[in-house]
Design a protein around this motif. Structure first.
Motif, PDB file in Angstrom:
ATOM      1  N   TYR A  42       0.785  -1.229   0.000  1.00 36.82           N
ATOM      2  CA  TYR A  42       0.000   0.000   0.000  1.00 36.82           C
ATOM      3  C   TYR A  42       0.824   1.291   0.000  1.00 36.82           C
ATOM      4  CZ  TYR A  42      -4.365  -2.566   0.762  1.00 36.82           C
ATOM      5  OH  TYR A  42      -5.443  -3.387   0.631  1.00 36.82           O
ATOM      6  N   ILE A  45       1.555   3.235  -3.188  1.00 39.93           N
ATOM      7  CA  ILE A  45       0.323   3.797  -3.748  1.00 39.93           C
ATOM      8  C   ILE A  45      -0.089   5.044  -2.972  1.00 39.93           C
ATOM      9  CG2 ILE A  45      -2.118   3.354  -4.205  1.00 39.93           C
ATOM     10  CD1 ILE A  45      -1.370   0.345  -4.364  1.00 39.93           C
ATOM     11  N   GLU A  49      -1.051   9.012  -4.095  1.00 39.96           N
ATOM     12  CA  GLU A  49      -2.472   9.342  -4.153  1.00 39.96           C
ATOM     13  C   GLU A  49      -2.958  10.302  -3.071  1.00 39.96           C
ATOM     14  OE1 GLU A  49      -4.734   8.407  -6.450  1.00 39.96           O
ATOM     15  OE2 GLU A  49      -3.132   7.455  -7.607  1.00 39.96           O
TER      16      GLU A  49
END
Length: 338
Positions: A42, A45, A49
């Motif tokens: 995670y 990412i 983001e």
């Protein structure tokens, strides 16, 4: 601010859920998403983001996970670290430009925890140049000079701010007068400085702070009075700690181009107002926009204030205040990338 909360234990996950419930009611938080376990998967990412990442886990896990991802204080997201019991909230990365220090204070209040902040200017009650940029929504042309200026401020040296005399910089003067942190500043005027810039100087060094465009999107019921629209506008920018003089433009959809209250507000504030064509709004896509089926049924678009603000603020702009309703008036605020 878009926030990701990631946890690794059941206790941490429960705390994440409680924190999300509180943040969802904050208009300055555009969205809060939860992640659980799989930190190696995670984190790469989340770095791309989100503006901020709240990691509810041991500091060792966090540090090992983010170490390969860290690039620059100008681009890295704010990282906060919270223990499973919610006793401490630690500002871990991007304390100033990323906003981690301010977010640490906010989160600590929400969960009744102790905030932990270690940046030198903060612990010495000094005002960092990068804090000024963050608080006033300014970009910095040369982030490598931040260390020099903050060191000079820590040593009590005078910093010179040079601005254009033909531009209203009330927001800067009020900020410097009201801030509780210490800084020795002189103000100089020069018509050679661009009206949207603040030149910061000390010795032979210079940083240019440039205004990012702040656009306030407005939606309202037909015939809403200027006073009511202004009240909603003021509550919104107060939530963001933005002075009226710092707002660059107002905007709405073209269906509101004859709305007397909006036109009067533009005149009262001496701010231009831009009405976005419906076709542009129909084609505009953003996962941060709240969709209204009611507005869609009446006007063929899913919203007014949020897409209008984002479109007017330009490519890659972002919301800093999500659609919030005030007695028949909706307000959203967007800011340009640079």
């Amino acid at each position: 601010m878009k926030i990701a909360i990631i946890s690794v234990s059941k206790k941490g996950q429960d705390l994440a859920l409680k924190l999300k419930e509180k943040l969802d009611h904050d208009s300055t938080v555009i969205r809060t998403d939860l992640y659980h376990k799989n930190v190696k998967k995670y984190f790469p990412i989340l770095f791309q983001e989100y503006d901020s990442i709240i990691a509810i886990m041991a500091s060792g896990i966090l540090i090992r996970s983010i170490a390969p991802l860290i690039e620059s204080k100008a681009t890295d997201p704010a990282i906060l670290n919270i223990d499973d019991n919610g006793n401490f909230v630690i500002s871990t990365l991007s304390g100033h430009l990323g906003g981690a220090n301010k977010l640490t204070e906010k989160i600590a209040k929400l969960i009744d925890a102790t905030p932990v902040i270690t940046t030198s200017t903060d612990v010495n009650k000094k005002l960092g140049i990068d804090v000024i940029a963050k608080d006033l929504y300014l970009s910095i042309d040369n982030t490598s000079e931040i260390l020099f200026f903050n060191k000079a401020i820590l040593e009590g040296k005078e910093i010179s701010f040079e601005v254009n005399p033909n531009k209203n910089f009330d927001y800067l003067y009020e900020y410097l007068n009201s801030v509780t942190l210490e800084i020795d500043v002189s103000i100089e005027f020069s018509s050679k400085v661009n009206t949207n810039e603040i030149h910061v100087k000390h010795d032979s060094h210079k940083i240019i702070l440039k205004e990012r465009e702040i656009v306030v999107g407005i939606g309202c019921r037909r015939g809403k009075e200027c006073e009511k629209i202004y009240s909603a506008f003021k509550k919104s920018i107060d939530d963001l700690n933005i002075h009226e003089s710092r707002v660059n433009m107002l905007t709405s959809a073209e269906i509101k181009k004859d709305e007397k209250g909006i036109l009067e507000l533009s005149k009262h504030l001496d701010k231009p107002v831009y009405f976005v064509e419906l076709d542009k709004i129909k084609l505009f896509e953003s996962k941060d926009i709240q969709k209204s089926e009611f507005v869609k049924s009446k006007f063929g678009i899913y919203g007014v204030c949020e897409p209008s603000a984002l479109i007017t603020a330009g490519f890659d702009s972002e919301l800093i205040y999500k659609k919030t309703s005030y007695d028949g008036v909706t307000i959203a605020v967007a800011i340009s990338k640079d």
